[in-house]
Scaffold this active site. Structure first.
Site, short mmCIF file in Angstrom:
data_model
loop_
_atom_site.label_atom_id
_atom_site.label_comp_id
_atom_site.label_asym_id
_atom_site.label_seq_id
_atom_site.Cartn_x
_atom_site.Cartn_y
_atom_site.Cartn_z
N ASP A 11 11.00 -1.68 -1.20
CA ASP A 11 9.82 -1.61 -0.96
C ASP A 11 9.02 -1.30 -2.48
O ASP A 11 9.35 -0.34 -2.95
CB ASP A 11 9.05 -0.96 0.12
CG ASP A 11 9.48 -1.59 1.44
OD1 ASP A 11 9.99 -2.73 1.63
OD2 ASP A 11 9.34 -0.89 2.51
N ASP A 130 6.98 -9.31 10.87
CA ASP A 130 6.79 -7.89 11.22
C ASP A 130 6.56 -7.66 12.83
O ASP A 130 5.32 -8.28 13.16
CB ASP A 130 5.47 -7.07 10.52
CG ASP A 130 6.01 -7.11 8.87
OD1 ASP A 130 7.11 -7.07 8.52
OD2 ASP A 130 4.91 -7.31 8.12
#
Length: 257
Positions: A11, A130
């Site tokens: 990330d 997600d």
């Protein structure tokens, strides 16, 4: 049988690799290129880079580090973050990425999936989802703009419906990010992944929950996923990729050594 893949996830925020827990409270882990090179050296099959605030802040991945990663590693890698047009996708692929992943932009404009597929072929189009388990309604729901807590919002989509929709539109692979499990290292959500696996005809990557080598074995054996993505266990040195692959091989999981 195709070999299963181990995929470290990096990330990225403001040029650094970060990691949070359940998509919150991110801390800096290190620099992008050295970490990428380390994971490639350790035996990762592929890398995924998420610029986690790009979509929420209406910008695109910084191309400078994409090209530097491409120069340093010899394994496939996928990039994600704010890609909303054919031109932006073409640029990232031209700078060396093998695949591009879209998540929030696809929710805002589902036709983007088919346009990208038409232009580049489905083999390099990955959809990130997600997914949040809502205990009140006992259902899985898709969230958007999760890279920024203040911007995160609910969508109209239940996870299973969105999985089917993105396949109809031409995606080549799905990464299911299980938000409830993210960063807690309690194991992958086998139940949810199995539900999605039953309706997913493209390669499925499990994301969220890896804490032990046994968790990887379980997700491959029980949820039948094609790849397992993980971050904190690799960033913190809890699991060595080479040792993980030897363990999986010893337990009869098809894996590249």
């Amino acid at each position: 049988m195709l070999a299963k893949r181990i995929v470290p996830c990096l990330d990225v925020r403001e040029g650094k690799v970060v990691k949070g827990v359940q998509f919150r409270n991110h801390e800096i882990v290190g620099d992008i290129v050295p970490l990428a090179a380390r994971y490639a050296e350790e035996g990762a099959d592929e890398l995924v880079f998420y610029d986690i605030t790009a979509s929420a802040h209406d910008r695109v991945i910084d191309k400078s580090w994409v090209s530097r990663v491409a120069e340093q590693i010899d394994i496939p890698f996928c990039v994600a973050g704010g890609i909303k047009t054919i031109e932006q996708a073409r640029e990232k692929l031209a700078f060396g990425a093998d695949k591009i992943s879209i998540n929030s932009p696809a929710l805002s404009d589902p036709s983007l999936i088919s346009r990208l597929q038409d232009e580049f072929g489905r083999q390099c189009i990955v959809i990130g989802i997600d997914s949040f388990y809502d205990a009140v309604s006992d259902s899985y729901k898709v969230k958007q703009f999760t890279g920024d807590e203040a911007a995160t919002k609910d969508t109209q989509w239940y996870t299973q419906d969105w999985v089917e929709e993105v396949q109809k539109r031409g995606c080549g692979e799905i990464v299911l990010n299980v938000m409830n499990q993210d960063g807690v290292r309690g194991g992958y959500d086998i139940k949810q992944l199995s539900i999605v696996r039953a309706i997913c005809d493209v390669p499925l990557i499990a994301s969220g929950g890896a804490g032990t080598m046994e968790h990887f074995k379980a997700v491959f054996e029980l949820a039948k996923v094609d790849a397992a993505l993980a971050a904190s266990v690799f960033h913190k040195g809890i699991i060595d990729i080479g040792e993980l692959k030897q363990y999986l091989h010893a337990n009869n999981i098809a894996i590249r050594l």
